[in-house]
Design a protein around this motif. Structure first.
Motif, mmCIF file in Angstrom:
data_model
loop_
_atom_site.group_PDB
_atom_site.id
_atom_site.type_symbol
_atom_site.label_atom_id
_atom_site.label_comp_id
_atom_site.label_asym_id
_atom_site.label_seq_id
_atom_site.Cartn_x
_atom_site.Cartn_y
_atom_site.Cartn_z
ATOM 1 N N GLN A 81 0.848 -1.194 0.000
ATOM 2 C CA GLN A 81 0.000 0.000 0.000
ATOM 3 C C GLN A 81 0.881 1.241 0.000
ATOM 4 O O GLN A 81 1.908 1.287 0.672
ATOM 5 N N THR B 142 -1.380 -0.787 -4.254
ATOM 6 C CA THR B 142 -2.608 -0.015 -4.044
ATOM 7 C C THR B 142 -2.259 1.443 -3.800
ATOM 8 O O THR B 142 -1.433 1.748 -2.934
ATOM 9 N N TRP C 148 -4.640 4.874 -3.276
ATOM 10 C CA TRP C 148 -6.029 5.292 -3.117
ATOM 11 C C TRP C 148 -6.937 4.116 -3.476
ATOM 12 O O TRP C 148 -6.789 3.048 -2.938
ATOM 13 N N ASP C 149 -7.839 4.287 -4.431
ATOM 14 C CA ASP C 149 -8.762 3.202 -4.797
ATOM 15 C C ASP C 149 -8.267 2.402 -5.990
ATOM 16 O O ASP C 149 -8.996 1.550 -6.519
ATOM 17 N N ASP C 150 -7.049 2.671 -6.431
ATOM 18 C CA ASP C 150 -6.532 2.034 -7.638
ATOM 19 C C ASP C 150 -5.594 0.872 -7.294
ATOM 20 O O ASP C 150 -4.795 0.955 -6.353
ATOM 21 N N ASP D 44 -9.962 10.416 -13.656
ATOM 22 C CA ASP D 44 -11.416 10.379 -13.505
ATOM 23 C C ASP D 44 -12.106 10.695 -14.830
ATOM 24 O O ASP D 44 -12.030 11.821 -15.323
#
Length: 274
Positions: A49, A99, A101-103, A140
């Motif tokens: 992470q 990892t 963030w959310d990726d 995004d």
């Protein structure tokens, strides 16, 4: 329409390793993920992470300097740790997923010697990993063209801050802070405070950029990048006049042309406003 003064590019910065020190450049090449070599390396913990100064403020003590075909990492207060050389690119012999963030991102491992050096420097088990051109981490899509990609930066290829915005903050602080608290890639001068908030499209030289979202700020703005010490005044003062929707905003997240070259001194022209 607040930018009534002549605007130009004052500073260019890359951060080869996310959340470590930056390098000021005179000129820089733009690639699909942002400035070449910007945040292509990442430090991860034993669970793969991502690590940043948000949780590990001691990362501020790891400074980065240019070297031939790479860069040197040094520790400000640990002379026993000899400078660590890291090439600009890794080799694909070893790979893993990390990892951020959310990726969940495919990455190549750096050298074991780098993992050992960083683990000693930060006092915990960690690894250095590299994002190759094979990795796909998308920007995004709600705010940007399809297929736009980003490095290990938080979310966008570029971060833009006006010198006037920092000057306004410093006029309110007991102790002024330098621009490195905000880790921008692009710094412009000549505009009024927070002029960048109003921009949509702008050109630097002949290259077109788009300001897509204000940058919400965190505890990193309170960390002295020389000593690693925290002082809450910076974020507290920003919050007193820059809070929007419960978040403290400073600077603009930006997407760019995907190619080209920038130089300090390039003129900046606003094309359209939000």
């Amino acid at each position: 329409m607040s930018d009534t003064l002549t605007l130009h590019l004052q500073d260019l910065y890359i951060y080869p390793v996310k959340s470590l020190g930056g390098i000021r450049l005179q000129e820089a090449t733009i690639e699909a993920r942002g400035l070449r070599h910007d945040r292509r390396w990442l430090i991860v913990n034993e669970h793969n992470q991502f690590m940043t100064q948000r949780q590990t403020s001691g990362m501020a003590l790891l400074q980065v300097a240019p070297a031939h075909n790479g860069f040197l990492i040094t520790h400000r207060t640990r002379p026993d740790l000899l400078p660590l050389f890291v090439p600009f690119e890794a080799r694909p012999e070893r790979s893993l997923f990390v990892t951020i963030w959310d990726d969940f991102v495919f990455a190549w491992r750096g050298e074991l010697a780098a993992d050992e050096w960083l683990s000693k420097a930060l006092g915990c088990t960690c690894r250095l990993v590299y994002m190759s051109d094979m990795a796909m981490r998308s920007v995004d899509p709600a705010l940007n063209p399809a297929d736009a990609v980003v490095s290990f930066a938080d979310a966008y290829p570029f971060l833009l801050v006006g010198q006037g915005s920092l000057d306004e903050l410093n006029s309110r602080l007991t102790e002024p802070v330098p621009m490195n608290r905000f880790r921008p890639n692009l710094v412009f001068s000549g505009g009024l405070a927070h002029a960048e908030d109003e921009w949509q499209e702008f050109r630097i030289g002949e290259l077109t950029f788009r300001a897509v979202a204000a940058c919400d700020r965190c505890v990193v703005t309170t960390i002295d990048q020389i000593t690693g010490q925290k002082n809450p005044e910076t974020l507290r003062t920003l919050a007193s006049y820059r809070t929007l929707g419960g978040k403290v905003m400073f600077g603009q997240n930006v997407t760019g042309p995907g190619y080209g070259r920038l130089r300090i001194g390039d003129g900046l022209t606003v094309v359209s406003y939000k």
